[in-house]
Design a protein around this motif. Structure first.
Motif, short mmCIF file in Angstrom:
data_model
loop_
_atom_site.label_atom_id
_atom_site.label_comp_id
_atom_site.label_asym_id
_atom_site.label_seq_id
_atom_site.Cartn_x
_atom_site.Cartn_y
_atom_site.Cartn_z
N GLY A 1 0.32 36.58 30.88
CA GLY A 1 -0.15 35.79 32.00
C GLY A 1 0.96 35.54 33.01
N LEU A 2 2.15 35.21 32.49
CA LEU A 2 3.28 34.97 33.38
C LEU A 2 3.72 36.25 34.08
CD1 LEU A 2 5.41 32.46 31.29
CD2 LEU A 2 4.26 32.05 33.46
N LEU B 1 17.61 28.97 45.62
CA LEU B 1 16.74 29.97 45.02
C LEU B 1 15.32 29.94 45.61
CD1 LEU B 1 17.54 30.83 41.40
CD2 LEU B 1 15.48 31.68 42.48
N LEU B 2 14.78 28.74 45.76
CA LEU B 2 13.38 28.64 46.18
C LEU B 2 13.20 28.57 47.69
CD1 LEU B 2 12.01 26.01 43.62
CD2 LEU B 2 11.85 28.50 43.48
N VAL B 3 14.10 27.88 48.37
CA VAL B 3 13.85 27.56 49.78
C VAL B 3 14.64 28.45 50.75
CG1 VAL B 3 13.86 25.73 51.53
CG2 VAL B 3 13.29 25.17 49.15
N THR B 4 15.98 28.43 50.64
CA THR B 4 16.77 29.13 51.67
C THR B 4 16.94 30.61 51.38
OG1 THR B 4 18.95 28.84 50.65
CG2 THR B 4 18.11 27.01 51.98
N ARG C 1 24.03 26.45 34.36
CA ARG C 1 23.97 27.91 34.17
C ARG C 1 22.73 28.31 33.39
NH1 ARG C 1 30.37 28.51 32.97
NH2 ARG C 1 31.00 29.29 35.02
N THR C 2 22.41 27.57 32.34
CA THR C 2 21.21 27.87 31.55
C THR C 2 19.95 27.67 32.39
OG1 THR C 2 22.33 27.08 29.56
CG2 THR C 2 19.93 27.29 29.43
N ALA C 3 19.88 26.56 33.11
CA ALA C 3 18.69 26.27 33.93
C ALA C 3 18.47 27.35 34.98
CB ALA C 3 18.82 24.90 34.59
N ILE C 4 19.53 27.78 35.62
CA ILE C 4 19.38 28.75 36.71
C ILE C 4 19.13 30.16 36.18
CG2 ILE C 4 20.51 29.77 38.73
CD1 ILE C 4 19.36 26.84 39.02
N ALA C 5 19.72 30.50 35.04
CA ALA C 5 19.42 31.80 34.42
C ALA C 5 17.93 31.85 34.09
CB ALA C 5 20.26 31.99 33.16
N ASN C 6 17.40 30.74 33.64
CA ASN C 6 15.99 30.63 33.31
C ASN C 6 15.12 30.76 34.57
OD1 ASN C 6 13.57 28.53 32.31
ND2 ASN C 6 14.46 29.87 30.76
N LEU C 7 15.49 30.01 35.60
CA LEU C 7 14.74 30.03 36.86
C LEU C 7 14.83 31.39 37.55
CD1 LEU C 7 13.09 28.38 38.98
CD2 LEU C 7 15.26 27.75 40.03
N ALA C 8 15.89 32.13 37.25
CA ALA C 8 16.08 33.42 37.91
C ALA C 8 15.17 34.50 37.32
CB ALA C 8 17.54 33.85 37.84
N THR C 9 14.59 34.27 36.14
CA THR C 9 13.66 35.27 35.60
C THR C 9 12.39 35.27 36.45
OG1 THR C 9 12.56 33.70 34.11
CG2 THR C 9 14.48 34.85 33.24
N GLU D 1 9.32 35.57 35.75
CA GLU D 1 8.17 34.83 35.24
C GLU D 1 8.29 33.33 35.54
OE1 GLU D 1 9.91 36.93 33.43
OE2 GLU D 1 8.51 38.59 33.06
N VAL D 2 9.43 32.74 35.18
CA VAL D 2 9.61 31.30 35.40
C VAL D 2 9.59 31.01 36.91
CG1 VAL D 2 11.18 29.34 35.17
CG2 VAL D 2 10.80 30.89 33.24
N GLN D 3 10.25 31.88 37.66
CA GLN D 3 10.31 31.65 39.10
C GLN D 3 8.92 31.69 39.73
OE1 GLN D 3 12.47 33.59 42.85
NE2 GLN D 3 13.62 33.74 40.97
N ALA D 4 8.10 32.64 39.30
CA ALA D 4 6.73 32.74 39.83
C ALA D 4 5.97 31.46 39.52
CB ALA D 4 6.02 33.95 39.22
N MET D 5 6.13 30.98 38.29
CA MET D 5 5.43 29.77 37.87
C MET D 5 5.86 28.57 38.70
SD MET D 5 5.67 28.28 34.05
CE MET D 5 7.23 27.44 34.24
#
Lengths: 174, 174
Positions: free
Chosen positions: B5-6, B149-152, B73-81, B83-87
């Motif tokens: 799904g992701l 990552l999300l805005v600029t 670093r962990t949070a951003i590595a996660n957000l950079a995938t 799937e997580v970023q799309a979510m």
């Protein structure tokens, strides 16, 4: 008509926005809206560009803390309006799938951060703080309120903006 | 199936995501996907909840700067995938129009900020920094990279994460 477009975007959500709805709000014929934009992507791009060319006063109080605070308060008051917020949220969702939206957003922020950085450059020239990348400082004060408003949904109070700016200025003055 | 799904969400964009596409990716029957989620909103909610229950190691190096750095670093590595970023991007766009998405996102962040705040509470107990709202500190280090990552769309380099954490820790140690 762009105002009507933004209002429709905010009310219906990007997902349900219709150019018919924009026409209704603007009180113009449907074909007029279609001729101008054709797609909702074109409407969104136009809205981002209009935001980019809006006059943004750069505060110059002679004090970095006061300047940053004025700048962040203006930016967040702007982002808190339903129209601007709807536009930013949609741009966040569409950027990975729409090159034009991504490029236009990036161009907007390149310009905005450079302009806003002026308050930091002045503080360095005054000897108020040691040399620092001006845009980093702007990102450090805008990032947390954007994060609250768009991502976590926590309330962006004025007290939060003050605390955010204070922490950054304390770090720079150390 | 949630992974499928992701992946579908990331590839197609929320706008074009289809439960048929999810079924194809997961190699299961369409009816299986419909029975589980029914709508893409339900899929998105499930994805946010799954992220909320994922184990997040809380660093404890005995040094605030190191702890915050590991955490970001962990949070951003996660957000950079993708799937997580799309979510996250979809949640940002839908929150004002979908109460369930907004409430689930808020609940996720309430929990996450409280848990992450532990590294700040420990630093206060050690006497490394003066008492401070722990969640504010987490927001000060996560806000700027999320903003990029999300805005600029500016690049979130490790050097940027280090500079962000350093500025905050300097401010706290002042």
């Amino acid at each position: 008509m762009l105002e009507a477009g933004l209002a429709e975007l905010a009310a219906a959500g990007y997902h349900n926005v219709s150019l018919e709805g924009v026409a209704r709000r603007a009180g113009v014929n449907k074909t007029t809206v279609y001729r101008r934009w054709g797609t909702r992507e074109a409407l969104l791009l136009d809205a981002i560009r209009a935001r980019a060319t809006a006059e943004v006063p750069i505060p110059d109080t002679g004090d970095l803390r006061e300047d940053l605070l004025a700048l962040v308060r203006t930016a967040i008051a702007n982002l808190a309006t339903v129209e601007v917020q709807a536009m930013v949220r949609v741009a966040v969702a569409l950027s990975p799938h729409d090159d034009a939206v991504a490029a236009t957003s990036r161009a907007f922020w390149t310009e905005r951060l450079a302009v806003d950085g002026e308050v930091v450059r002045r503080a360095v020239e005054r000897g108020e703080i040691a040399p620092v990348d001006p845009e980093r400082v702007i990102e450090a004060v805008l990032g947390p309120p954007y994060f609250r408003l768009l991502v976590t949904g926590r309330p962006v109070t004025d007290e939060f903006l003050v605390a955010t700016v204070d922490l950054v200025v304390d770090g720079l003055r150390r």
